[in-house]
Design an enzyme around this catalytic site. Structure first.
Site, PDB file in Angstrom:
ATOM      1  N   ARG A 157       0.906  -1.257  -0.045  1.00  0.00           N
ATOM      2  CA  ARG A 157       0.035  -0.084   0.038  1.00  0.00           C
ATOM      3  C   ARG A 157       0.969   1.173  -0.120  1.00  0.00           C
ATOM      4  NH1 ARG A 157      -0.649   4.660   2.591  1.00  0.00           N
ATOM      5  NH2 ARG A 157      -0.231   3.627   4.387  1.00  0.00           N
ATOM      6  N   ASP A 158       1.567   1.461   1.102  1.00  0.00           N
ATOM      7  CA  ASP A 158       2.196   2.833   1.310  1.00  0.00           C
ATOM      8  C   ASP A 158       3.571   2.840   0.128  1.00  0.00           C
ATOM      9  OD1 ASP A 158       3.303   5.408   2.050  1.00  0.00           O
ATOM     10  OD2 ASP A 158       3.277   4.911   4.051  1.00  0.00           O
TER      11      ASP A 158
ATOM     12  N   HIS B 250       4.680   4.828  12.716  1.00  0.00           N
ATOM     13  CA  HIS B 250       4.867   4.841  11.159  1.00  0.00           C
ATOM     14  C   HIS B 250       6.131   5.855  10.791  1.00  0.00           C
ATOM     15  CE1 HIS B 250       2.883   4.372   7.095  1.00  0.00           C
ATOM     16  NE2 HIS B 250       3.421   5.147   7.001  1.00  0.00           N
TER      17      HIS B 250
ATOM     18  N   HIS C 269       8.892   7.397   8.192  1.00  0.00           N
ATOM     19  CA  HIS C 269       9.523   7.570   7.123  1.00  0.00           C
ATOM     20  C   HIS C 269      11.048   7.826   7.174  1.00  0.00           C
ATOM     21  CE1 HIS C 269       6.212   7.027   4.048  1.00  0.00           C
ATOM     22  NE2 HIS C 269       5.452   7.250   5.281  1.00  0.00           N
TER      23      HIS C 269
ATOM     24  N   CYS D 250       3.986   9.285   0.502  1.00  0.00           N
ATOM     25  CA  CYS D 250       2.565  10.013   0.137  1.00  0.00           C
ATOM     26  C   CYS D 250       2.644  10.787  -1.033  1.00  0.00           C
ATOM     27  CB  CYS D 250       2.046  10.452   1.220  1.00  0.00           C
ATOM     28  SG  CYS D 250       0.321  11.161   0.773  1.00  0.00           S
TER      29      CYS D 250
ATOM     30  N   ASN E  76       9.703   4.618   3.483  1.00  0.00           N
ATOM     31  CA  ASN E  76       9.300   3.979   4.718  1.00  0.00           C
ATOM     32  C   ASN E  76      10.467   3.527   5.425  1.00  0.00           C
ATOM     33  OD1 ASN E  76       6.585   4.010   3.053  1.00  0.00           O
ATOM     34  ND2 ASN E  76       5.745   3.932   5.191  1.00  0.00           N
TER      35      ASN E  76
HETATM   36  P1  HMG Z   1     -13.351  14.166  -3.043  1.00  0.00           P
HETATM   37  O1  HMG Z   1     -12.827  14.601  -4.413  1.00  0.00           O
HETATM   38  O2  HMG Z   1     -13.565  15.212  -2.118  1.00  0.00           O
HETATM   39  O3  HMG Z   1     -14.518  13.276  -3.038  1.00  0.00           O
HETATM   40  O4  HMG Z   1     -12.160  13.185  -2.493  1.00  0.00           O
HETATM   41  P2  HMG Z   1     -16.026  13.179  -3.011  1.00  0.00           P
HETATM   42  O5  HMG Z   1     -16.439  12.600  -1.651  1.00  0.00           O
HETATM   43  O6  HMG Z   1     -16.349  14.612  -3.081  1.00  0.00           O
HETATM   44  O7  HMG Z   1     -16.553  12.327  -4.232  1.00  0.00           O
HETATM   45  C1  HMG Z   1     -16.210  12.742  -5.675  1.00  0.00           C
HETATM   46  C2  HMG Z   1     -16.577  11.444  -6.476  1.00  0.00           C
HETATM   47  O8  HMG Z   1     -15.669  10.353  -6.189  1.00  0.00           O
HETATM   48  C3  HMG Z   1     -18.010  10.954  -6.414  1.00  0.00           C
HETATM   49  O9  HMG Z   1     -18.061  10.332  -7.859  1.00  0.00           O
HETATM   50  C4  HMG Z   1     -17.378   9.732  -5.569  1.00  0.00           C
HETATM   51  O10 HMG Z   1     -18.360   8.244  -5.552  1.00  0.00           O
HETATM   52  C5  HMG Z   1     -15.902   9.309  -5.840  1.00  0.00           C
HETATM   53  P3  HMG Z   1     -19.547  11.100  -8.384  1.00  0.00           P
HETATM   54  O11 HMG Z   1     -20.872  10.907  -7.379  1.00  0.00           O
HETATM   55  O12 HMG Z   1     -18.838  12.534  -8.433  1.00  0.00           O
HETATM   56  O13 HMG Z   1     -19.447  10.228  -9.535  1.00  0.00           O
HETATM   57  N1  HMG Z   1     -15.518   8.638  -5.005  1.00  0.00           N
HETATM   58  C6  HMG Z   1     -14.684   7.456  -4.802  1.00  0.00           C
HETATM   59  N2  HMG Z   1     -14.672   6.495  -5.775  1.00  0.00           N
HETATM   60  C7  HMG Z   1     -14.090   5.437  -5.500  1.00  0.00           C
HETATM   61  N3  HMG Z   1     -13.567   5.032  -4.229  1.00  0.00           N
HETATM   62  C8  HMG Z   1     -13.593   6.281  -3.189  1.00  0.00           C
HETATM   63  C9  HMG Z   1     -14.479   7.364  -3.641  1.00  0.00           C
HETATM   64  N4  HMG Z   1     -14.539   8.280  -2.938  1.00  0.00           N
HETATM   65  C10 HMG Z   1     -15.376   9.046  -3.523  1.00  0.00           C
HETATM   66  N5  HMG Z   1     -13.174   5.686  -2.086  1.00  0.00           N
HETATM   67  C11 HMG Z   1     -11.310  11.428  -1.231  1.00  0.00           C
HETATM   68  C12 HMG Z   1     -11.945  12.791  -1.137  1.00  0.00           C
HETATM   69  C13 HMG Z   1     -10.910  11.027   0.128  1.00  0.00           C
HETATM   70  C14 HMG Z   1     -11.848  10.418  -1.952  1.00  0.00           C
HETATM   71  C15 HMG Z   1      -9.752  11.810  -1.835  1.00  0.00           C
HETATM   72  O14 HMG Z   1      -9.357  12.872  -1.331  1.00  0.00           O
HETATM   73  C16 HMG Z   1      -8.968  10.589  -1.876  1.00  0.00           C
HETATM   74  O15 HMG Z   1      -8.973   9.452  -2.597  1.00  0.00           O
HETATM   75  N6  HMG Z   1      -7.664  10.764  -1.097  1.00  0.00           N
HETATM   76  C17 HMG Z   1      -7.034   9.707  -0.935  1.00  0.00           C
HETATM   77  C18 HMG Z   1      -5.565  10.113  -1.004  1.00  0.00           C
HETATM   78  C19 HMG Z   1      -4.481   9.037  -0.647  1.00  0.00           C
HETATM   79  O16 HMG Z   1      -4.731   7.930  -0.853  1.00  0.00           O
HETATM   80  N7  HMG Z   1      -3.044   9.292   0.165  1.00  0.00           N
HETATM   81  C20 HMG Z   1      -2.203   8.546   0.406  1.00  0.00           C
HETATM   82  C21 HMG Z   1      -2.601   7.669   1.645  1.00  0.00           C
HETATM   83  S1  HMG Z   1      -2.518   8.394   3.216  1.00  0.00           S
HETATM   84  C22 HMG Z   1      -0.720   8.154   3.486  1.00  0.00           C
HETATM   85  O17 HMG Z   1       0.043   7.715   2.779  1.00  0.00           O
HETATM   86  C23 HMG Z   1      -0.210   8.442   5.036  1.00  0.00           C
HETATM   87  C24 HMG Z   1      -0.113   7.223   5.751  1.00  0.00           C
HETATM   88  O18 HMG Z   1       0.845   6.239   4.884  1.00  0.00           O
HETATM   89  C25 HMG Z   1       0.550   7.550   7.229  1.00  0.00           C
HETATM   90  C26 HMG Z   1       1.851   8.564   7.351  1.00  0.00           C
HETATM   91  O19 HMG Z   1       2.762   8.179   6.508  1.00  0.00           O
HETATM   92  O20 HMG Z   1       1.465   9.584   7.679  1.00  0.00           O
HETATM   93  C27 HMG Z   1      -1.527   6.330   5.810  1.00  0.00           C
HETATM   94 MG    MG Z   2       3.230   6.523   5.360  1.00  0.00          MG
END
Ligand code: HMG
Ligand code: MG
Length: 295
Positions: A14-15, A203, A205, A236, A245
């Site tokens: 994933r990450d 967690h 990095h 990220c 990581n």
């Molecule tokens: P948004 O644009 O605000 O979404 O994104 P929305 O709620 O306004 O929805 C817009 C459209 O997207 C809708 O479709 C939804 O159905 C669709 P429409 O009705 O317009 O046709 N939609 C989806 N489709 C599929 N799967 C979904 C989904 N959600 C909405 N889940 C959202 C908000 C949260 C979805 C977006 O910002 C997003 O996906 N962000 C994720 C970013 C990400 O993955 N970052 C990396 C992970 S975090 C990380 O790495 C840190 C970590 O490792 C810890 C650390 O290191 O600190 C965990």
């Molecule tokens: Mg991370």
């Protein structure tokens, strides 16, 4: 003292893979996960059900889970931000999810398109429904020690976000140093600000080379769950300068050297990293993989 045993929460699929510039074929992902289980991992964060245009690298989450062979006794959590993500995860019989919050306003906007406050409106119904379905829910807090836009993160702000997530019923809270700026004193102070290590995971990095030192500080404070990524891949895409990581192999080398059990076979891990590096077309940044690997 140190714990006798540490659970390594593997985040490579994933990450790690969410930050690759090339899209890794789904068959390679499936083999990666299978190799991790064979090396002794008992918890493997497998993919994300986030918006596929936000993280195209993991847009094949459904396909991956549909074909995944699950080894009994191994947990396969997935990242889920919202109700749509939970719908998708439930379709595939997922038993464990992880929600991910930001400790800072800027990163909440950049990573979740929400404010610090409105991210909770997104998570609350997800956690409640997941718990209704009998799922286990982990929570992350990102940018626990600092973020590239706002500078150092006050510990009180991290505790406030983390407590709210634990109060929703999340079983574990992973403290994320998303951009790797923390040092061991910050780690001990943050765990103390939480009132101790109960339900905390870490967690790290390795952007500034602090991940192992920070891990040791967390273990000394009583933490027993440590996130790591095979070969040190990952980061990220929505955090400037987030690089690898903590490498699982480097962590295992340190833990086994300290006499702490992990249940992992270092040789198989290194072999898997070397195999993955060949698929990704570049050497692993892990020092242990460089020292022991064959490629
Ligand atoms: P948004 O644009 O605000 O979404 O994104 P929305 O709620 O306004 O929805 C817009 C459209 O997207 C809708 O479709 C939804 O159905 C669709 P429409 O009705 O317009 O046709 N939609 C989806 N489709 C599929 N799967 C979904 C989904 N959600 C909405 N889940 C959202 C908000 C949260 C979805 C977006 O910002 C997003 O996906 N962000 C994720 C970013 C990400 O993955 N970052 C990396 C992970 S975090 C990380 O790495 C840190 C970590 O490792 C810890 C650390 O290191 O600190 C965990
Ligand atoms: Mg991370």
């Amino acid at each position: 003292g140190l714990p006798e045993r540490v659970t390594i929460y593997e985040v490579g699929p994933r990450d790690g893979l969410q930050n690759e510039s090339a899209i890794v074929p789904v068959e390679v992902k499936a083999e990666f996960v299978a190799r991790l289980a064979a090396a002794g991992h008992r918890v493997i964060e497998t993919t994300s059900f986030v918006h596929p245009t936000w993280v195209p690298q993991l847009a094949d989450a459904s396909e991956l889970l549909a074909g995944l062979e699950r080894v009994p006794g191994v947990r396969y959590p997935v990242l889920v931000p919202n109700q749509r993500g939970l719908d998708r995860a439930l379709e595939h019989g997922v038993r464990e999810i992880a929600v991910f919050a930001s400790a800072t306003e800027t990163f909440a906007r950049k990573n979740l398109n929400r404010t610090l406050e409105s991210q909770f409106e997104m998570f609350e119904p997800v956690v409640a429904r997941a718990l209704d379905h009998g799922l286990t829910v982990r929570a992350y807090v990102s940018m626990c020690f600092g973020d590239p836009w706002e500078g150092p993160t006050p510990a009180g702000q991290v505790v406030a976000v983390g407590r709210r997530l634990l109060d929703l019923g999340c079983s574990e809270l992973s403290l994320g140093d998303t951009v790797g700026v923390g040092t061991p004193g910050h780690v001990s102070a943050l765990i103390e600000a939480f009132g101790g290590p109960s339900r905390l995971a870490v967690h790290f990095h390795d952007t500034y080379g602090q991940a192992l030192a920070n891990t040791l500080a967390a273990l000394q404070a009583g933490v027993t769950v440590v996130d790591a990524s095979t070969g040190g891949i990952g980061g990220c895409p929505y955090a400037e300068s987030a690089t690898g990581n903590l490498a699982t192999e480097d962590l295992v080398w340190m833990l086994h050297g300290l006499g702490v059990e992990t249940g992992l076979n270092l040789e198989s891990l290194v072999e898997t990293s070397t195999w993955l590096a060949a698929k990704l077309g570049r050497p692993s940044p892990s020092r242990v993989v460089q020292a022991l690997g064959t490629a």
